[in-house]
Design a protein around this motif. Structure first.
Motif, short mmCIF file in Angstrom:
data_model
loop_
_atom_site.label_atom_id
_atom_site.label_comp_id
_atom_site.label_asym_id
_atom_site.label_seq_id
_atom_site.Cartn_x
_atom_site.Cartn_y
_atom_site.Cartn_z
N GLY A 286 0.81 -1.21 0.00
CA GLY A 286 0.00 0.00 0.00
C GLY A 286 0.84 1.26 0.00
N VAL A 287 1.98 1.23 0.71
CA VAL A 287 2.89 2.38 0.73
C VAL A 287 3.49 2.61 -0.65
N LEU A 288 3.89 1.55 -1.32
CA LEU A 288 4.47 1.69 -2.66
C LEU A 288 3.43 2.19 -3.66
N LEU A 306 3.26 -10.02 -2.81
CA LEU A 306 2.25 -9.20 -2.15
C LEU A 306 1.84 -8.01 -3.01
N VAL A 307 2.80 -7.41 -3.72
CA VAL A 307 2.47 -6.29 -4.60
C VAL A 307 1.61 -6.76 -5.76
N ARG A 308 1.93 -7.93 -6.36
CA ARG A 308 1.10 -8.46 -7.45
C ARG A 308 -0.32 -8.74 -6.97
N GLU A 309 -0.46 -9.30 -5.78
CA GLU A 309 -1.79 -9.58 -5.24
C GLU A 309 -2.59 -8.30 -5.04
N LEU A 310 -1.92 -7.25 -4.54
CA LEU A 310 -2.61 -5.97 -4.38
C LEU A 310 -3.03 -5.41 -5.74
N GLU A 312 -3.74 -7.06 -8.44
CA GLU A 312 -4.88 -7.84 -8.95
C GLU A 312 -6.17 -7.42 -8.25
N ARG A 313 -6.11 -7.18 -6.94
CA ARG A 313 -7.32 -6.76 -6.23
C ARG A 313 -7.77 -5.38 -6.71
N LEU A 314 -6.81 -4.47 -6.93
CA LEU A 314 -7.17 -3.14 -7.40
C LEU A 314 -7.76 -3.21 -8.83
N ALA A 315 -7.16 -4.04 -9.66
CA ALA A 315 -7.68 -4.17 -11.03
C ALA A 315 -9.08 -4.76 -11.01
N GLY A 316 -9.28 -5.74 -10.15
CA GLY A 316 -10.62 -6.33 -10.04
C GLY A 316 -11.64 -5.33 -9.54
#
Length: 323
Positions: A286-288, A306-310, A312-316
């Protein structure tokens, strides 16, 4: 009020602020010559105020140490500065004394204020909100804090008892470089003579400080605050993080806690290396994202996941809703 009387009161306020004031400094502040300053000082002495003359190249005038002046009237702005400063320091965890001492000091100021002003200031203190306050930290012993500050100022070696994080206690000797207030705690940095290395100490774990004979030369290199931040950033944690970020240091510092990160100078392309040691990684994606600048993760691989998972969630979440 006549001009000479006003200047006489201004002179008294300058002397009450502490330290030695040179004749040239006082003359400049009062907009008079040196002879007039000496005449005003003589008038204060005639009023039984203990104004002392200090000789030497850095001499001048000062009030006798320990003298208690009568209560002073505060302007609205001065009262606001005093009470708000006490409240802000307490809520930010930067108190140099117990909460009781801060509370009684604020109560004494309130008692001498006109009711109109006291009510307005009370309204401000009740309605203002402080964000990102650290967890309450134990306040250092005021006498110990003053003793340490004196040793730092005069470059005197210092001995004290210290209790480490694991509960072990013992005597330490130090060449004290500086005092730093950071994230609600007071830190002392200096050269540990027994360990033969620079060390960092928390003031709330320090007791019975006492100056030792002799003096030492001020060290070169970073200022005390930079030394403390580097020591905190180098402290052992579970995860070592190394990033490459294309952003200026101010933007990085606005998002990454200074006590955790070491930020390098930029290379020719404007990229900086950022190194952190952290207990958990889950807050970093989230900071990045909030940093909103190009970055590369050099280590650890788990942070990339963890960055890739974030992402994907944002894109979804940003996808078009199904019809």
């Amino acid at each position: 009020m006549t001009r000479p009387a006003s200047r006489l009161l201004t002179l008294l306020e300058l002397l009450q602020s502490g330290g030695v004031r040179t004749v040239a400094e006082l003359a400049g502040r009062l907009d008079v010559d040196g002879r007039t300053v000496r005449r005003y000082v003589a008038q204060l002495v005639e009023l039984d105020l203990p104004v002392e003359s200090v000789r030497g190249r850095h001499g001048g005038y000062r009030l006798a140490p320990g003298h208690r002046m009568p209560p002073l009237m505060l302007t609205d702005e001065e009262a606001l500065a005093a009470l708000f400063g006490l409240a802000a320091a307490h809520r930010a965890g930067l108190s140099a004394a117990s909460g009781t001492a801060g509370g009684t000091a604020a109560a004494k100021i309130r008692r001498v204020l006109p009711r109109r002003l006291a009510d307005r200031l009370e309204t401000l203190l009740e309605t203002v909100a402080f964000t990102a306050a650290p967890a309450p930290a134990p306040a250092p012993d005021p006498e110990a804090l003053l003793t340490v500050a004196d040793a730092v100022r005069h470059r005197r070696p210092l001995a004290f008892r210290y209790t480490s994080a694991d509960g072990r206690g013992g005597e330490r000797s130090l060449l004290p470089y500086g005092l730093v207030a950071h994230a609600g705690r007071w830190y002392l940095t200096g050269w540990d003579t027994a360990a033969g290395a620079e060390r960092l100490f928390r003031l709330d774990r320090l007791a019975a400080p006492r100056p030792l004979p002799g003096t030492f030369a001020a060290p070169g290199g970073p200022a005390p605050a930079a030394r403390v931040l580097r020591a905190l950033a180098d402290a052992p944690h579970r995860h070592r993080v190394r990033l490459r970020v294309r952003a200026d240091a101010e933007r990085i510092g606005a998002h990454v806690p200074a006590g955790l990160a070491l930020v390098s100078a930029p290379d020719a392309g404007g990229w900086r290396t950022v190194e952190l040691r952290v207990a958990e990684l889950d807050w970093l994606p989230g900071v990045l994202a909030a940093l909103d600048r190009p970055f590369r993760i050099e280590e650890p691989p788990e942070l990339r996941r963890l960055v890739r998972e974030l992402a994907e969630r944002l894109a979804g979440s940003a996808a078009e809703p199904e019809s």
